[in-house]
Design a protein around this motif. Structure first.
Motif, short mmCIF file in Angstrom:
data_model
loop_
_atom_site.label_atom_id
_atom_site.label_comp_id
_atom_site.label_asym_id
_atom_site.label_seq_id
_atom_site.Cartn_x
_atom_site.Cartn_y
_atom_site.Cartn_z
N ASP A 141 4.07 10.08 3.81
CA ASP A 141 3.00 10.23 2.71
C ASP A 141 1.94 9.51 2.81
O ASP A 141 2.16 8.10 3.40
CB ASP A 141 3.84 9.89 1.19
CG ASP A 141 4.37 11.31 0.76
OD1 ASP A 141 4.22 12.34 1.26
OD2 ASP A 141 5.63 11.10 -0.11
N ILE A 142 0.96 9.80 2.11
CA ILE A 142 -0.44 8.93 1.99
C ILE A 142 -0.20 7.67 1.05
O ILE A 142 0.38 7.64 0.35
CB ILE A 142 -1.69 9.47 1.50
CG1 ILE A 142 -1.81 11.00 2.46
CG2 ILE A 142 -2.75 8.83 1.26
CD1 ILE A 142 -3.00 11.80 1.99
N THR A 143 -0.79 6.47 1.70
CA THR A 143 -0.72 5.19 0.94
C THR A 143 -1.86 5.22 0.08
O THR A 143 -2.93 5.52 0.43
CB THR A 143 -0.81 3.90 1.82
OG1 THR A 143 0.11 3.97 3.07
CG2 THR A 143 -0.91 2.59 1.17
N ILE A 144 -1.38 4.97 -1.24
CA ILE A 144 -2.47 5.14 -2.47
C ILE A 144 -2.55 3.74 -2.69
O ILE A 144 -1.91 2.93 -3.19
CB ILE A 144 -1.61 5.90 -3.49
CG1 ILE A 144 -1.42 7.53 -3.00
CG2 ILE A 144 -2.58 6.06 -4.73
CD1 ILE A 144 -0.61 8.24 -4.11
N TYR A 145 -3.91 3.41 -3.35
CA TYR A 145 -4.37 2.10 -3.89
C TYR A 145 -4.69 2.51 -5.29
O TYR A 145 -5.71 3.17 -5.62
CB TYR A 145 -5.27 1.54 -2.95
CG TYR A 145 -5.24 1.38 -1.41
CD1 TYR A 145 -4.43 0.28 -1.02
CD2 TYR A 145 -5.15 2.38 -0.54
CE1 TYR A 145 -3.91 0.14 0.25
CE2 TYR A 145 -4.73 2.28 0.75
CZ TYR A 145 -4.26 0.98 1.16
OH TYR A 145 -3.78 0.87 2.54
N LEU A 146 -4.20 1.63 -6.21
CA LEU A 146 -4.64 1.64 -7.65
C LEU A 146 -5.34 0.36 -8.08
O LEU A 146 -4.80 -0.67 -7.63
CB LEU A 146 -3.38 1.78 -8.44
CG LEU A 146 -2.33 2.86 -7.92
CD1 LEU A 146 -1.01 2.59 -8.56
CD2 LEU A 146 -2.93 4.19 -8.06
N ASN A 147 -6.24 0.59 -8.91
CA ASN A 147 -6.78 -0.38 -9.56
C ASN A 147 -5.97 -1.21 -10.36
O ASN A 147 -5.19 -0.70 -11.15
CB ASN A 147 -8.20 0.13 -10.33
CG ASN A 147 -8.80 -1.03 -11.11
OD1 ASN A 147 -8.37 -2.02 -11.83
ND2 ASN A 147 -10.09 -0.40 -11.28
N LYS A 148 -5.65 -2.49 -9.99
CA LYS A 148 -4.75 -3.53 -10.93
C LYS A 148 -4.74 -3.44 -12.23
O LYS A 148 -3.90 -3.52 -13.05
CB LYS A 148 -4.55 -4.87 -10.25
CG LYS A 148 -3.36 -5.62 -10.39
CD LYS A 148 -3.18 -6.82 -9.52
CE LYS A 148 -1.88 -7.41 -9.45
NZ LYS A 148 -1.83 -8.44 -8.58
N GLN A 149 -6.15 -3.22 -12.88
CA GLN A 149 -6.20 -3.32 -14.13
C GLN A 149 -6.04 -2.04 -14.87
O GLN A 149 -5.61 -2.01 -16.02
CB GLN A 149 -7.67 -3.82 -14.51
CG GLN A 149 -8.22 -5.47 -14.29
CD GLN A 149 -9.45 -5.83 -14.76
OE1 GLN A 149 -10.12 -5.03 -14.47
NE2 GLN A 149 -9.47 -7.07 -15.17
N THR A 150 -6.64 -1.12 -14.33
CA THR A 150 -6.54 0.13 -14.86
C THR A 150 -5.24 1.32 -14.61
O THR A 150 -5.07 2.38 -15.30
CB THR A 150 -7.78 0.91 -14.79
OG1 THR A 150 -8.11 1.21 -13.26
CG2 THR A 150 -9.17 0.25 -15.12
#
Length: 390
Positions: A354-363
């Motif tokens: 699966d693809i590594t997903i990066y999330l905004n830590k605040q939102t």
């Protein structure tokens, strides 16, 4: 079980993650690939990400159309260029004939003796990964190349690890390497895995044999024609990896950001660092105290628009320093760096391919990247606090 809300452009997504039990990895050459003993196994904990069903609309009722209230707005016309499309790896304009072509992932030796690297500036994405806990935590590159047909000389090539097989699968890439230890056997056999091991061109560069193997013009055509692999994306392709912004991103407008004109990584062997180049708007790569240059392309310096720096745990396999990263994980810290700014994010990889997903830590929203090339560093968790941002 852990639950995390993931919001992507206001739409709640329910993602159920099952962590895979995976075998460990180590160093070696292709002669070591014989199954001398069973691969060590690691049990990854089950992981569940959650989100709410957003089938009910929260939008206000439509206002009846009047002379003052237009019924709809005409969307801005999307840019197009004849015979070209935006690369799914960089968002840059490239030839339309490449649209369905799967990339390759090349294992590149990063020992000082292997320098200079040929062709690395042709890579769309470059991973830098600790290859061993021994020898000053020496790193190895994995270069993702979309337009591999233009390669004249690329490398030099070395062996692979299970971590790289997992990461190459995110791109549906064919992994190009020269063997590996017996730890890779079970991983190479997985249905999603595709690889070319050894048999690339040898270049007489005055170095010992392990530093003389390169992908040269015509090598990949021969490899594909003599293999079971298609040159096009197959059923294991997960779709576009990164989400790109249609406009230039200023991180200070999308979350808490800090200045980042230089970043030093805790890889003692080569002391890799990246420095912001205001004239190009990219980050130039340095190691072993010098600029990393590519003699295949006029000694151009290796440079990137986007940096993704991940806090990643790992498991050491034996006393030789062989290891595997726990690349399947959730909620771990990372930085997204671009245009002289750094923003804290978290990352998730649900399963092996699966693809590594990066999330905004605040939102909690999936981040967008700027158009251009990307550098990814998997930083060992035990040295995460030694990452230096200036």
């Amino acid at each position: 079980m852990k639950r995390k809300m993931i919001r992507n452009k206001g739409i709640a997504l329910l993602i159920v993650f099952t962590m895979a039990a995976a075998s460990m990895t180590g160093c070696g050459n292709k002669d070591e690939a014989a199954k001398e003993e069973p691969a060590t196994e690691i049990d990854f904990a089950d992981l569940t990400g959650g989100g709410s069903d957003n089938s009910g609309s929260n939008e206000p009722a439509e206002t009846p159309a009047t002379e003052e209230t237009p019924t709809e707005q005409v969307p801005a016309e999307e840019e197009s260029r004849e015979g070209m499309y935006r690369s799914e790896l960089t968002n840059e304009w490239i030839d339309e004939s490449l649209k369905n072509q799967r990339p390759i992932a090349v294992m590149v030796d990063n020992e000082k003796t292997a320098l200079p690297h040929y062709g690395l500036t042709e890579a769309d994405v470059v991973y830098e990964i600790m290859n061993s806990t021994a020898n000053g935590r020496i790193t190895r590159f994995m270069a993702i190349v979309k337009d591999w047909g233009k390669i004249e000389q690329f490398g030099s090539i070395r062996s692979t690890r299970p971590t790289n097989i997992m990461l190459a699968a995110e791109w549906n890439a064919v992994l190009c390497h020269d063997g590996g230890p017996f730890y890779i056997d079970d991983w190479i056999a997985k249905k999603y895995s595709a690889n070319f091991s050894g048999g690339f061109a040898r270049v007489n560069n005055g170095k010992s044999r392990e530093f003389t193997e390169y992908i040269c013009a015509g090598d990949l055509d021969k490899k594909f024609s003599g293999s079971k692999y298609t040159t096009e994306y197959n059923e294991y392709y997960k779709g576009q990896h990164y989400h790109f912004s249609n406009t230039e991103i200023d991180l200070s407008t999308v979350g808490a950001a800090i200045d980042c004109t230089e970043i030093e990584l805790p890889f003692p062997h080569n002391s890799s660092r990246l420095q912001y180049n205001e004239s190009t708007g990219t980050y130039d790569y340095y190691e072993y105290g010098s600029a990393h240059t590519d003699p295949q392309h006029g000694n151009a310096q290796l440079t990137f628009k986007n940096l993704l720096i991940q806090d990643t745990t790992f498991k050491q396999l034996d006393d030789n320093g062989y290891l595997i990263y726990n690349a399947i994980d959730s909620g771990r810290d990372a930085y997204y760096i671009t245009n002289g700014k750094a923003m804290e994010v978290t990352w998730i990889k649900p399963a092996e391919d699966d693809i590594t997903i990066y999330l905004n830590k605040q939102t909690g929203e999936q981040i967008e990247l700027n158009t251009g090339k990307t550098y990814v560093a998997l930083v060992p968790s035990d040295s995460w606090d030694k990452v230096v941002i200036k």
